[in-house]
Write a protein that holds these residues in place. Structure first.
Motif, short mmCIF file in Angstrom:
data_model
loop_
_atom_site.label_atom_id
_atom_site.label_comp_id
_atom_site.label_asym_id
_atom_site.label_seq_id
_atom_site.Cartn_x
_atom_site.Cartn_y
_atom_site.Cartn_z
N GLY A 158 64.18 -1.87 -45.06
CA GLY A 158 64.15 -3.13 -44.37
C GLY A 158 65.30 -4.08 -44.24
N LEU A 159 66.15 -3.92 -45.27
CA LEU A 159 67.37 -4.83 -45.37
C LEU A 159 68.49 -3.94 -44.51
CD1 LEU A 159 68.34 -5.19 -49.07
CD2 LEU A 159 68.41 -7.05 -47.21
N ALA A 216 80.02 0.53 -42.91
CA ALA A 216 79.03 0.85 -43.99
C ALA A 216 79.92 1.17 -45.21
CB ALA A 216 78.16 2.24 -43.63
N LEU A 217 81.10 2.00 -44.97
CA LEU A 217 82.01 1.96 -46.26
C LEU A 217 82.45 0.83 -46.68
CD1 LEU A 217 83.95 4.92 -44.75
CD2 LEU A 217 82.12 5.09 -46.50
N ALA A 218 82.85 -0.24 -46.02
CA ALA A 218 83.30 -1.60 -46.16
C ALA A 218 82.36 -2.39 -47.03
CB ALA A 218 83.89 -2.39 -45.03
N ALA A 247 74.90 -2.83 -41.69
CA ALA A 247 76.01 -2.72 -42.65
C ALA A 247 75.88 -3.55 -43.79
CB ALA A 247 77.03 -2.48 -42.43
N PRO A 248 75.68 -5.13 -43.60
CA PRO A 248 75.74 -5.83 -44.72
C PRO A 248 74.31 -5.72 -45.60
CG PRO A 248 76.09 -7.09 -42.74
CD PRO A 248 75.66 -5.75 -42.24
N GLY A 249 73.05 -5.19 -45.00
CA GLY A 249 72.05 -5.03 -45.53
C GLY A 249 72.35 -3.85 -46.69
N ALA A 250 73.19 -2.76 -46.35
CA ALA A 250 73.40 -1.79 -47.08
C ALA A 250 74.18 -2.47 -48.47
CB ALA A 250 74.18 -0.75 -46.44
N GLY A 304 72.97 2.92 -36.17
CA GLY A 304 72.49 1.79 -36.72
C GLY A 304 73.54 1.00 -37.13
N MET A 305 74.61 1.44 -37.42
CA MET A 305 75.78 0.53 -38.07
C MET A 305 77.09 1.44 -37.74
SD MET A 305 75.23 0.96 -41.90
CE MET A 305 73.57 0.45 -42.03
#
Length: 212
Positions: free
Chosen positions: A15-16, A61-63, A22-25, A55-56
């Protein structure tokens, strides 16, 4: 989109990512650092898979996952700093089979090897979260702590995010390898604890017999 592909991930994680990208990850990884049982071996490859599907961005995603790791670690560093040396020693001294000399040895070891422990500890399950607490207790300089945490976390996160990105729909295969690695680490830790207990009990044995 992510909710439809992350069938093995807890709903709040998918959901996040589905809502925030990426901020959700990053938020999920920050929570994983604070609560080690949460599945980083699912969060990171899933973020990589999401990046492979658009999706991102992969770089995002890494950052963001690295930022999440540093944020969670800094919170635990704060816990150690708030506890302080005196409280930590008082708590540890009440544990069975723990002596004051053991605590002193641990402190000396961390003073000598703390930088390596913080850096390499980011790549060891469970320990990657817990190592932040003694770093806070010993008041490791925050810039050094943040740099080592960021570098170690970037390496660890990159391995799993890139694995998810490259494996695509087979991203869940990563979890099998991590499970084996985690079990090896836990068994090694258990053996070390048992060895410590055995040595300490054997040293106490003769004294107990003499008093009897």
């Amino acid at each position: 989109m992510i909710e439809s592909i992350g069938n093995t991930a807890p709903g709040w994680i998918t959901g996040l990512m589905d809502t925030l990208g990426a901020p959700g990850a990053g938020l999920a990884i920050a929570a994983e650092n604070l609560f080690p049982p949460l599945p980083s071996e699912v969060i990171l490859p899933l973020a990589g898979f999401a990046a492979s599907r658009g999706g991102m961005q992969l770089s995002a995603a890494l950052a963001w996952t690295t930022l999440g790791s540093v944020t969670g670690a800094l919170a635990l560093y704060g816990v150690g700093a708030l506890l302080g040396r005196e409280r930590t020693v008082a708590i540890a001294s009440k544990l069975p089979l723990v002596r004051g000399s053991d605590i002193a040895k641990t402190e000396r070891w961390f003073q000598r090897h703390g930088t390596k422990a913080v850096f390499l500890g980011r790549m060891i399950p469970l320990f990657r979260s817990l190592v932040s607490i003694p770093a806070g207790v010993e008041r490791m300089p925050i810039p050094v702590f943040l740099a080592l945490t960021a570098l170690g976390s970037l390496i660890w996160n990159s391995i799993f995010v890139l694995a998810g990105y490259l494996l695509g729909e087979n991203w869940e295969e990563v979890t099998g390898y991590v499970d084996v690695y985690s079990k090896v680490v836990l068994v090694a830790a258990a053996v070390a604890v048992l060895g410590f207990v055995s040595v300490r009990v054997s040293r106490r044995g003769p004294g107990l017999r003499r008093r009897g």
